[in-house]
Design an enzyme around this catalytic site. Structure first.
Site, short mmCIF file in Angstrom:
data_model
loop_
_atom_site.label_atom_id
_atom_site.label_comp_id
_atom_site.label_asym_id
_atom_site.label_seq_id
_atom_site.Cartn_x
_atom_site.Cartn_y
_atom_site.Cartn_z
N HIS A 8 -60.86 60.15 -4.86
CA HIS A 8 -61.65 59.71 -6.29
C HIS A 8 -63.28 59.95 -5.96
O HIS A 8 -63.74 59.53 -4.80
CB HIS A 8 -61.41 58.32 -6.46
CG HIS A 8 -62.00 57.88 -7.83
ND1 HIS A 8 -62.76 56.91 -7.84
CD2 HIS A 8 -62.04 58.46 -9.03
CE1 HIS A 8 -63.28 56.64 -9.10
NE2 HIS A 8 -62.73 57.52 -9.86
N GLU A 36 -61.12 64.50 -7.06
CA GLU A 36 -61.65 64.30 -8.49
C GLU A 36 -62.94 64.23 -8.23
O GLU A 36 -63.64 63.74 -7.31
CB GLU A 36 -60.81 62.91 -8.83
CG GLU A 36 -61.06 62.64 -10.29
CD GLU A 36 -62.40 61.55 -10.50
OE1 GLU A 36 -62.79 61.17 -11.72
OE2 GLU A 36 -63.11 61.27 -9.54
N ASP A 38 -66.91 64.18 -11.02
CA ASP A 38 -67.39 63.88 -12.28
C ASP A 38 -68.40 64.66 -12.61
O ASP A 38 -69.13 64.95 -11.85
CB ASP A 38 -67.95 62.45 -12.37
CG ASP A 38 -66.90 61.51 -11.96
OD1 ASP A 38 -65.84 61.20 -13.04
OD2 ASP A 38 -67.19 60.68 -11.06
N HIS A 51 -71.58 60.68 -11.14
CA HIS A 51 -70.61 59.67 -12.31
C HIS A 51 -71.54 59.24 -13.35
O HIS A 51 -71.13 59.26 -14.25
CB HIS A 51 -69.86 58.82 -11.45
CG HIS A 51 -69.16 57.74 -12.25
ND1 HIS A 51 -69.80 56.58 -12.60
CD2 HIS A 51 -67.86 57.74 -12.59
CE1 HIS A 51 -68.77 56.07 -13.43
NE2 HIS A 51 -67.67 56.65 -13.36
N GLU A 110 -63.61 65.91 -13.97
CA GLU A 110 -63.65 64.87 -15.04
C GLU A 110 -64.91 65.25 -15.84
O GLU A 110 -66.13 65.30 -15.42
CB GLU A 110 -63.77 63.60 -14.81
CG GLU A 110 -63.83 62.64 -15.99
CD GLU A 110 -63.89 61.34 -15.76
OE1 GLU A 110 -63.50 60.71 -14.71
OE2 GLU A 110 -64.26 60.52 -16.95
O1 G3P Z 1 -60.06 59.98 -13.40
C1 G3P Z 1 -60.07 58.60 -13.46
C2 G3P Z 1 -61.29 57.86 -13.10
O2 G3P Z 1 -62.00 58.46 -12.47
C3 G3P Z 1 -62.06 57.44 -14.61
O3 G3P Z 1 -62.98 56.43 -14.39
O4 G3P Z 1 -65.35 55.77 -14.21
O5 G3P Z 1 -64.29 56.37 -12.17
O6 G3P Z 1 -64.78 58.16 -13.78
P1 G3P Z 1 -64.28 56.74 -13.42
CA CA Z 2 -64.08 60.04 -12.67
#
Ligand code: G3P
Ligand code: CA
Length: 259
Positions: A8, A36, A38, A51, A110
C-alpha cells in the site's frame, strides 16, 4: 501463493509512502504481487504520485497539489517527515513509477479523482499506461464511480476496480461499471460476501490491514483475498504462521483471466 500481498503506497511501513524509495523496496521483494499508489495532477496537468490533496503532511511544501506546478512539486522533500535517512526523496511522477515497476510488479493505480476535480485525469493516466504498454499489468481503481466509467469508456481493455469503505456494494453495481476488482475496507468483509463476489469472477482486495491477527482472520475467510498493507513484512509472518485454515486453493487473477 495464497492471499497475495499488495504493498500500500509502496512498502510504506519501511519508507515514505508513494515515493520511489517505498516503491523500489516493494519492486525488489520477490513475494509481493502488486503495488498500490495514489495519483493526482499537478497544476500543469502532469500525473503525480501522492495521497493527500495537500502537500503539508508528507512534504515540506504547503498548499494543494492541484494548485502547484510540477516544477515546484519536484523541489519538495517527501522523505524527511518519515525519517532523516529519506531526506531528498521527491514526489514522483506517474511516469517515473511506471518506468520502475514495468515488467516487475502489477500496479494498482488509484485515481484520487472527485467529480471534476482533475479535468482529463483519466485520459492522461490512460495515455501513459498505453505508452508504456502496461494494459495487462495494471488495475485502475477509484472511489469515484464516474471516474471509472470514463476509464472504461475510453479504454475498455483496462481492468478497473471500485474502492469502497463500508457496504452496501453489489455485484450489479460492479458489473455496471465493468469492474472486476473490488477494494473494500477489511473490517466489513464477510465470508458469504467474498464467496458471492468470487463466484462472479470479481477479485477482492482488503484494505488496509497492518496487524498480523487481522490479516490471519481475513486470510481464513478465503485464500484469494488480496491483502493490502503498509507492512508486507507482517504479511510474511501471517502467511508463515498459517493464516489459512481451509484447503489450498489455486491462486488466480480474475481481473487478468476473465476480462
Ligand atoms: O485502495 C484502497 C486504499 O488505498 C484507499 O484508501 O486513503 O489509503 O487511499 P487510501
Ligand atoms: Ca490509495
Amino acid at each position: 501463493m495464497l492471499n497475495a500481498c499488495v504493498a500500500h503506497r509502496g512498502w510504506s511501513g519501511l519508507a515514505p509512502e508513494n515515493t520511489l524509495a517505498a516503491i523500489k523496496l516493494a519492486v525488489e521483494d520477490g513475494l509481493i504481487e502488486m503495488i498500490e499508489i495514489d495519483v493526482q495532477l499537478s497544476k500543469d496537468g502532469i500525473p503525480v504520485v501522492i495521497h493527500d490533496f495537500t502537500l503539508d503532511r508528507t512534504t515540506n511544501g504547503t498548499g494543494h497539489v492541484k494548485d502547484t506546478m510540477l516544477c515546484e512539486l519536484v523541489t519538495y522533500d517527501a522523505g524527511s517527515w518519515f525519517a532523516p535517512a529519506f531526506a531528498g526523496e521527491k514526489i514522483p511522477t506517474l511516469e517515473e513509477v511506471l518506468c520502475l515497476v514495468k515488467g516487475r510488479k502489477k500496479l494498482n493505480i488509484e485515481l484520487k479523482q472527485v467529480g471534476e476535480l482533475y479535468p482529463f485525469m483519466e485520459m492522461k493516466v490512460l495515455q501513459l499506461i498505453q505508452e508504456f504498454d502496461l494494459q495487462d499489468e495494471v488495475v485502475v481503481t477509484s472511489f469515484d464511480q464516474q471516474c471509472l466509467q470514463k476509464v472504461k469508456a475510453t479504454a475498455p481493455e483496462i481492468a478497473v476496480g471500485l474502492i469502497v469503505g463500508r457496504p452496501p456494494v453489489t455485484i450489479e453495481q460492479l458489473q455496471a461499471l465493468g469492474a472486476k476488482f473490488l477494494a473494500i475496507d477489511y473490517s466489513y468483509i464477510t465470508k458469504s460476501m467474498v464467496q458471492e463476489f468470487f463466484d462472479q469472477g470479481i477479485d477482492i482486495m482488503a484494505w488496509t490491514i497492518n496487524d498480523k491477527e487481522s490479516m490471519k482472520k481475513i486470510m481464513n475467510l478465503h485464500p484469494f483475498i488480496r491483502i493490502c498493507t503498509n507492512h508486507p513484512e507482517v504479511w510474511k509472518c501471517a502467511i508463515k504462521e498459517g493464516g489459512m485454515e481451509g484447503g489450498m486453493g489455486t491462486f488466480r487473477l480474475a481481473s487478468q483471466t476473465q476480462k
